[in-house]
Design a protein around this motif. Structure first.
Motif, short mmCIF file in Angstrom:
data_model
loop_
_atom_site.label_atom_id
_atom_site.label_comp_id
_atom_site.label_asym_id
_atom_site.label_seq_id
_atom_site.Cartn_x
_atom_site.Cartn_y
_atom_site.Cartn_z
N ASP A 1 0.83 -1.20 0.00
CA ASP A 1 0.00 0.00 0.00
C ASP A 1 0.87 1.25 0.00
O ASP A 1 1.73 1.41 0.87
N GLN B 1 -8.42 -10.58 0.82
CA GLN B 1 -8.05 -9.20 0.50
C GLN B 1 -9.25 -8.39 0.01
O GLN B 1 -9.40 -7.21 0.35
N LEU C 1 -10.48 -5.03 1.73
CA LEU C 1 -10.54 -3.79 0.95
C LEU C 1 -11.93 -3.20 0.92
O LEU C 1 -12.11 -1.97 0.85
N ASP D 1 -12.05 -0.90 3.71
CA ASP D 1 -10.89 -0.02 3.82
C ASP D 1 -11.22 1.37 3.28
O ASP D 1 -11.45 1.54 2.08
N THR E 1 -7.87 3.16 1.16
CA THR E 1 -7.49 2.76 -0.20
C THR E 1 -8.45 3.34 -1.22
O THR E 1 -9.66 3.20 -1.11
N VAL F 1 -7.08 -0.02 -6.53
CA VAL F 1 -6.40 -1.32 -6.37
C VAL F 1 -5.76 -1.71 -7.70
O VAL F 1 -6.39 -1.61 -8.75
#
Length: 260
Positions: free
Chosen positions: A8, A37, A41, A44, A47, A50
């Motif tokens: 990241d 993941q 995500l 998240d 973020t 991706v």
């Protein structure tokens, strides 16, 4: 080394398939790692974009055929395993599409069968020149029925059917022409061009990109009238945000927006 690595930086999560010995095949372990993941995500808030890439000679060569063949030794000949496998794979593919963040495939070498399905399931794709794309299961007697779902939502119907029934591959130029990828670049520029695209998207108002991605896919299954009604409501919600008000004022006043 983990078969799936995550790095990241700057609001960009980079998922790197790291199982070059089997051409990053979607083994049970790889599917589980990808799903973990995707689940992380989806929650998240830091973020914004991706990137999905692969180690070694290939982006991804599809399912792990050795694991699939081993399941034939089960009492039911593998039926339960195969059903579960394709269900788990479909969950990963739809998960990529349903992630709030845009997902960019960084593709090289080959993307075949479920690997091609994964490229088609990502929101955008950048490929190195010379990459080949195929849904070539028919060559071994297995029609790529699940990869077909994502593929036919990306490229022209007749070309998709030809690929599925002949096992022939698309070149990078053909993949670009057909709309499977966004950009074809020299191999040495692949990582930089993908990162540049990710950074461009990451610089936008994250909430607007997220609501837009969700609406993009939702409206595609609607009638024209329903899609306009739905999209209009999404824009009304978007217009009422403080950051959108600030973005419009900044544009009018010829300055950078002060987004919270």
């Amino acid at each position: 080394m983990a078969i799936l690595e995550r790095h990241d930086t700057g609001g960009i999560a980079h998922l790197h398939l790291n199982s070059p010995g089997n051409l990053n095949a979607l083994s049970d372990e790889m599917l589980a790692a990808l799903q973990a993941q995707i689940d992380a995500l989806s929650q998240d808030r830091e973020t914004r974009v991706v990137i999905l890439s692969g180690e070694g000679k290939a982006f991804c060569a599809g399912h792990d055929l050795k694991q699939m063949q081993a399941a034939r030794g089960d009492a039911d000949g593998g039926k339960a395993y195969f059903q579960d496998l394709f269900t788990r794979c479909a969950r990963v593919m739809t998960g990529l599409t349903r992630l709030p963040q845009p997902v960019i495939a960084q593709v090289h070498g080959i993307a075949t069968a479920a690997g091609c399905q994964m490229v088609a399931s990502c929101d955008m794709a950048v490929a190195a020149e010379g990459t080949r794309f195929g849904v070539n299961g028919v060559n071994i007697g297995l029609f790529c029925s699940t990869p077909m779902v994502a593929l036919t939502r990306n490229i022209h119907r007749k070309k998709a059917f030809e690929m599925l029934t002949t096992g022939q591959f698309l070149s990078t130029d053909e993949a670009l022409e057909q709309g499977l990828i966004n950009h074809a670049v020299p191999a040495e520029a692949l990582e930089t061009r993908t990162r540049d695209l990710a950074e461009t998207v990451a610089a936008k108002l994250s909430a607007a990109v997220k609501i837009g991605k969700s609406a993009f896919y939702d409206q595609m299954t609607m009638s024209l009238e329903d899609a306009y009604a739905f999209a209009g409501n999404v824009m009304v919600e978007n217009m009422l945000w403080r950051d959108t008000d600030e973005g419009i004022n900044a544009f009018i006043e010829k300055r950078k927006p002060d987004w919270a």
